[in-house]
Scaffold this active site. Structure first.
Site, mmCIF file in Angstrom:
data_model
loop_
_atom_site.group_PDB
_atom_site.id
_atom_site.type_symbol
_atom_site.label_atom_id
_atom_site.label_comp_id
_atom_site.label_asym_id
_atom_site.label_seq_id
_atom_site.Cartn_x
_atom_site.Cartn_y
_atom_site.Cartn_z
ATOM 1 N N TYR A 70 -0.329 5.811 12.111
ATOM 2 C CA TYR A 70 -0.369 4.353 11.986
ATOM 3 C C TYR A 70 -0.093 3.626 13.305
ATOM 4 O O TYR A 70 -0.141 2.398 13.343
ATOM 5 C CB TYR A 70 0.625 3.880 10.925
ATOM 6 N N HIS B 208 -1.578 -3.219 10.980
ATOM 7 C CA HIS B 208 -0.382 -3.362 10.137
ATOM 8 C C HIS B 208 0.906 -3.074 10.912
ATOM 9 O O HIS B 208 1.980 -3.440 10.463
ATOM 10 C CB HIS B 208 -0.496 -2.398 8.950
ATOM 11 N N TYR C 250 7.842 2.737 4.938
ATOM 12 C CA TYR C 250 6.478 2.266 4.722
ATOM 13 C C TYR C 250 6.554 0.792 4.339
ATOM 14 O O TYR C 250 7.548 0.311 3.804
ATOM 15 C CB TYR C 250 5.686 3.105 3.704
ATOM 16 N N ASN D 190 5.477 -1.451 2.187
ATOM 17 C CA ASN D 190 5.742 -2.097 0.901
ATOM 18 C C ASN D 190 7.192 -2.005 0.449
ATOM 19 O O ASN D 190 7.590 -2.691 -0.484
ATOM 20 C CB ASN D 190 4.823 -1.532 -0.179
ATOM 21 N N ASN E 299 2.932 -7.697 1.304
ATOM 22 C CA ASN E 299 3.824 -6.878 0.479
ATOM 23 C C ASN E 299 5.150 -6.529 1.156
ATOM 24 O O ASN E 299 6.169 -6.408 0.487
ATOM 25 C CB ASN E 299 3.108 -5.613 0.014
#
Length: 190
Positions: A14, A19, A64, A66, A113
């Site tokens: 990632y 994000h 993560y 969320n 989120n």
């Protein structure tokens, strides 16, 4: 003391994705102010240091996106901080073009989120935030695929400039100059 949290997802896959722009801002702050973000506690990689004479904890939640609120709530409670005046959260925003940032004193999750979970876990939406533009998803794209994708070379250059603006805005916000930060940086948006 201020808790400055950059949102993103752990693991190499990632890195440098849309994000993970919050992680990128934390890394830039860490580099500029010689803070090592390497201590793994409260479900985050953390680093303590001083920015312009003020004590800070920089944090990159490892839960993560969320579940970011789990880490943020633990950090707020551990350091006995008031999230309404001593917390700044940096995260991606698809409603802003790459290169733009938007500063807010408080607000709803706006569909993000990570922010939704922070609001749920801290019990307040009244915390300062810096949204860093990553651009709107192209028609027909899945949102998750888009935000977990990488910037084009052109957009990455714009985002690097936005990271600098986010760092400068963070300092202003810590100095109690949130309105100045909003005036200086929100007005730069096209």
């Amino acid at each position: 003391m201020f808790l400055i949290v950059g949102l993103g997802n752990p693991t190499k896959q990632y890195e440098k994705t849309r994000h993970n722009i919050g992680f990128d801002v934390m890394d830039a702050l860490a580099d500029k102010y010689n803070i090592s973000i390497s201590e793994n506690k409260h479900k985050a990689l953390c680093g303590k240091g001083v920015i312009e004479g003020m004590k800070v904890v920089l944090a990159k939640p490892q839960t993560y996106m969320n579940l970011s609120g789990e880490s943020v709530a633990e950090l707020v409670n551990y350091y006995k901080l008031d999230p309404e005046s001593e917390l700044i959260v940096v995260f991606d925003d698809i409603s802003l073009e790459p290169g733009n940032i938007r500063i807010r004193k408080k607000g709803s999750a706006g569909g993000h989120n990570g922010i939704k979970n922070i609001i749920a876990m801290t019990g307040t939406q009244n915390f300062m935030r810096i949204k860093v533009g990553v651009g709107e998803k192209p028609k027909g794209w899945d949102l998750a695929d888009y935000v977990l994708g990488h910037f084009s070379t052109e957009d990455r250059a714009k985002v690097e400039e936005a990271i600098g603006h986010a760092m400068d805005a963070t300092v202003l916000m810590m100095q109690g100059e949130v309105d100045k930060a909003m005036n200086d940086y929100n007005s730069k948006n096209k």
